[in-house]
Design an enzyme around this catalytic site. Sequence first.
Site, short mmCIF file in Angstrom:
data_model
loop_
_atom_site.label_atom_id
_atom_site.label_comp_id
_atom_site.label_asym_id
_atom_site.label_seq_id
_atom_site.Cartn_x
_atom_site.Cartn_y
_atom_site.Cartn_z
N ALA A 1 15.12 113.79 42.17
CA ALA A 1 14.53 114.99 42.76
C ALA A 1 13.97 114.70 44.15
CB ALA A 1 13.44 115.54 41.84
N ARG B 1 4.81 95.00 38.52
CA ARG B 1 3.36 95.09 38.77
C ARG B 1 3.08 94.00 39.80
NH1 ARG B 1 1.64 98.36 34.68
NH2 ARG B 1 2.61 98.13 32.64
N GLY C 1 1.86 104.90 37.55
CA GLY C 1 0.64 105.22 36.80
C GLY C 1 -0.61 104.93 37.61
N ASP D 1 1.35 106.76 29.44
CA ASP D 1 -0.04 106.80 28.96
C ASP D 1 -0.75 108.15 29.16
OD1 ASP D 1 0.33 104.11 28.43
OD2 ASP D 1 -0.64 103.44 30.28
N ARG E 1 -2.68 101.97 26.85
CA ARG E 1 -3.65 101.17 27.61
C ARG E 1 -5.05 101.54 27.14
NH1 ARG E 1 -2.67 97.97 31.99
NH2 ARG E 1 -0.65 98.90 32.34
N ALA F 1 -0.64 112.42 10.51
CA ALA F 1 -1.36 111.20 10.09
C ALA F 1 -2.75 111.54 9.57
CB ALA F 1 -1.45 110.24 11.26
N LYS G 1 -7.61 113.12 -3.61
CA LYS G 1 -6.82 114.34 -3.81
C LYS G 1 -5.37 113.99 -4.16
CE LYS G 1 -7.53 117.84 -1.29
NZ LYS G 1 -7.30 118.58 -0.05
N ARG H 1 -0.52 97.77 5.33
CA ARG H 1 0.54 97.20 6.16
C ARG H 1 0.33 97.61 7.62
NH1 ARG H 1 1.25 95.01 2.05
NH2 ARG H 1 3.19 94.45 0.99
N ARG I 1 8.65 102.85 25.39
CA ARG I 1 8.86 103.09 26.83
C ARG I 1 10.31 103.42 27.17
NH1 ARG I 1 5.09 99.01 29.81
NH2 ARG I 1 6.99 98.07 30.55
O1 F6P Z 1 1.10 101.68 31.34
C1 F6P Z 1 2.17 101.75 30.47
C2 F6P Z 1 2.07 100.68 29.45
O2 F6P Z 1 3.22 100.77 28.63
C3 F6P Z 1 0.79 100.68 28.61
O3 F6P Z 1 0.82 101.62 27.57
C4 F6P Z 1 0.75 99.24 28.15
O4 F6P Z 1 -0.58 98.85 27.90
C5 F6P Z 1 1.28 98.49 29.32
O5 F6P Z 1 2.09 99.41 30.05
C6 F6P Z 1 2.12 97.27 29.01
O6 F6P Z 1 2.40 96.65 30.21
P1 F6P Z 1 3.47 95.50 30.47
O7 F6P Z 1 4.80 96.16 30.60
O8 F6P Z 1 3.04 94.89 31.75
O9 F6P Z 1 3.40 94.59 29.31
#
Ligand code: F6P
Length: 326
Positions: free
Chosen positions: A25, A75, A105, A131, A175, A190, A215, A250, A259
């Site tokens: 886009a 990152r 993010g 997130d 996160r 849940a 119940k 469990r 993701r």
């Molecule tokens: O920010 C997205 C996310 O998937 C979070 O939910 C998770 O804590 C983090 O990234 C995991 O990061 P990485 O890919 O650096 O392990």
Amino acid sequence: MKKIGTIGVLTSGGDAPGMNAAIRAVTRAALYSGWRVIGIYRGFEGLINNECGELTSQSVSNIIQHGGTILKTARSKEFMTKEGRRKAYQTMKTYDIDALIVIGGNGSITGAQVFAQEYDIPCIGIPGTIDNDLYGTDSTIGYDTALNTIVEAVDKIRDTASSHDRIFFVEVMGRDAGFLAQNSAIAAGAEAAIIPEEKTTIDQLGNFISRGVRKSKNSSIVIVSESKLNGGVMHYAERMRSEYPDYDVRVTILGYLQRGGRPSAFDRILASRLGVAAIEALKEGQRNVMVGIDNDEIVYVPFSRASKMDKPINQELINVLAILSI
Ligand code: F6P
């Protein structure tokens, strides 16, 4: 202000389904406005290391339906340093990039904010993270898809939980934000959600579960947000085992499968709207804002507000789960 002729676009931080739709886009809306588009690979890392290439309308065709990001992501620790950002600015000059679009993010929006202030570059953020922890937008790109992935997985876990009369603790991502946990708990029916925004004690949890057992509900699902603030899924499962030894407990950690996958229609539409909005924002002379959606309207959120760490969870969602899980 310098007239814009070329923009750069990158994806940064954790990948999220729908990022490709956003790249498409941004690219097509910029080309439509007569601008050149430079794709920057591996987020800010690629900006530092000069990993760039021109994007055309064709280079973004056939990607809207794919998860991940064709621009790759990272990152970047180096971008947190002044020297890293100096190198990044050098690359901007090499490619004549007049404005930068950052899809990512919380950490990525913060990075864009620092860079824009330091070098006086127009930057626009697009919220892309599963997130949903960016302030000022109802939803972030990828959140809806991840939520659906979680719900599908929990539906499957429910089959085995009820066949064996077991209690499952299912850890989901987020996160330090509980949006994925709270809403997946509602959608999957849940019994409880443990989220960083709310304190849950083992006794409370025991009450939720025994309420169901009394119940004649013999199995339960507890969704636990991955946050470090709550001690983690193992902590809760262990405490449950030792304090309520009659329960067969469990644990499942859904992990990175949350993701991936094809973006939902919702995420594709959101990404398409936000991508076009980012280019419109630049044309209007906006800078250093994140584009977002509020009540189905496009909004511009200053970086400083968007990356605030405390996007609140609607109390109504907490009540809904509490009422419906009896
Ligand atoms: O920010 C997205 C996310 O998937 C979070 O939910 C998770 O804590 C983090 O990234 C995991 O990061 P990485 O890919 O650096 O392990």
